[in-house]
Design an enzyme around this catalytic site. Structure first.
Site, PDB file in Angstrom:
ATOM      1  N   HIS A   8     -79.471  15.185  -1.032  1.00  0.00           N
ATOM      2  CA  HIS A   8     -80.665  14.944  -1.846  1.00  0.00           C
ATOM      3  C   HIS A   8     -80.387  15.107  -3.336  1.00  0.00           C
ATOM      4  O   HIS A   8     -81.190  14.681  -4.177  1.00  0.00           O
ATOM      5  CB  HIS A   8     -81.791  15.886  -1.426  1.00  0.00           C
ATOM      6  CG  HIS A   8     -83.123  15.211  -1.338  1.00  0.00           C
ATOM      7  ND1 HIS A   8     -83.585  14.330  -2.285  1.00  0.00           N
ATOM      8  CD2 HIS A   8     -84.097  15.276  -0.398  1.00  0.00           C
ATOM      9  CE1 HIS A   8     -84.788  13.894  -1.948  1.00  0.00           C
ATOM     10  NE2 HIS A   8     -85.119  14.451  -0.805  1.00  0.00           N
ATOM     11  N   ASN A 244     -83.641  -4.688  10.543  1.00  0.00           N
ATOM     12  CA  ASN A 244     -82.992  -5.428  11.623  1.00  0.00           C
ATOM     13  C   ASN A 244     -81.500  -5.516  11.319  1.00  0.00           C
ATOM     14  O   ASN A 244     -81.077  -6.220  10.399  1.00  0.00           O
ATOM     15  CB  ASN A 244     -83.605  -6.830  11.734  1.00  0.00           C
ATOM     16  CG  ASN A 244     -83.057  -7.599  12.924  1.00  0.00           C
ATOM     17  OD1 ASN A 244     -82.058  -7.202  13.532  1.00  0.00           O
ATOM     18  ND2 ASN A 244     -83.705  -8.702  13.258  1.00  0.00           N
TER      19      ASN A 244
END
Length: 291
Positions: A8, A244
């Site tokens: 992070h 996808n």
């Protein structure tokens, strides 16, 4: 199954979205890339000269060197546990209706956060007197500059960490007595306080003045034994439709974010299976999960 680990300190959720979108498109080997290249212009976050910031920043962030050594958890102490929940859109819509009033429509995130904050307070033991709630705010839209299309575009595609975590404090007694719309008002005010360019410019300057000392959001650290805290970070803009990788749409997607300590962490995401439904990742104390 596809998984990826981020630090992070290097990338936030917005950056991860850009990465996953590009990865999915490359995996399909279409030949022509249409994803937007990330901006790595660190100069976008240069501090102002002279460095000035609102004194309120001192309440939101703390130097790690100023904190006492962390307490070692005992075997009997309540610990953070991770669970994933599925919430139907109609339930979120009902919370939004309860948190809105007189034409003042609160967001779904504000409404859900208000419900969570109030619920934890209502289930707290007699020892707990205060519950703090932090909300993660992305600064890209705020640090856009004025009449500078190039900077606006660069900030939208900036790959890095442009987050602030303001938090609101409230006593357990007040949270119990307030209606959901009143709790949502407090959350809205908390977000609005950080939803400005000056807030993020001030945060940049605060970091610059304290460099190289490491710092963190104050809501991560409890000031006393009679208070608790949770942080909510929205990933409702996660680009599910673009995930996808060549094997059709995924069946499920979520996060795992374990930072230690005793501050809870909650992240709602859009459901892959049905529009409007949420997948909610929770890293909370067991007693809060039980509530």
């Amino acid at each position: 199954m596809i998984g990826c680990t981020f630090d992070h300190r290097v990338a936030d959720a917005h950056s991860a979205n850009m990465f996953f979108t590009a990865w999915a498109e490359i995996a399909q080997a279409k030949g022509t890339a249409t994803y937007t290249a990330p901006s790595l212009r660190r100069s976008l976050l240069n501090p102002r000269r002279p460095t000035t910031y609102d004194a309120a920043i001192d309440d939101l962030y703390v130097l790690l060197s100023s904190l006492p050594p962390p307490k070692e958890l005992k075997a009997s102490d309540d610990r953070l546990l991770s669970r994933i929940y599925y919430i139907e859109g109609k339930e979120i819509g009902q919370l939004q209706s309860m948190a809105s009033y007189n034409g003042c429509r609160r967001t779904k995130l504000e409404s859900f956060s208000a419900f969570l904050w109030k619920t934890i307070a209502e289930g707290s033991c007699a020892q707990i007197k205060k519950v703090n709630l932090g909300i993660v705010v992305d600064g890209r839209k705020r640090l856009k500059g004025r009449d500078n299309e190039e900077k606006i575009f660069s900030m939208q595609t900036y790959f890095g960490n442009v987050l602030s975590i303001p938090y609101a404090e409230a006593s357990v007694c007040d949270l119990k007595e307030m209606n959901l719309d009143g709790v949502a008002d407090m959350i809205h005010a908390c977000i609005e306080g950080a939803n400005k360019e000056d807030h993020f410019l001030g945060l940049i300057n605060w970091v610059e003045e304290h460099r190289p000392q490491p710092a963190a959001a104050a809501v991560y650290f409890k000031n006393s034994e009679d208070e608790e805290a949770i942080v909510i970070s929205s990933r409702l803009r996660f680009p599910v439709a673009q995930m996808n990788f060549g094997w059709e749409m995924p069946d499920f997607g979520s996060y795992h974010f374990h930072w230690g300590g005793q501050t809870g962490y909650v992240m709602p995401m859009p459901s892959v299976s049905r529009e409007g439904d949420w997948i909610v990742y929770m890293n909370l104390l067991k007693k809060h999960l039980d509530i």
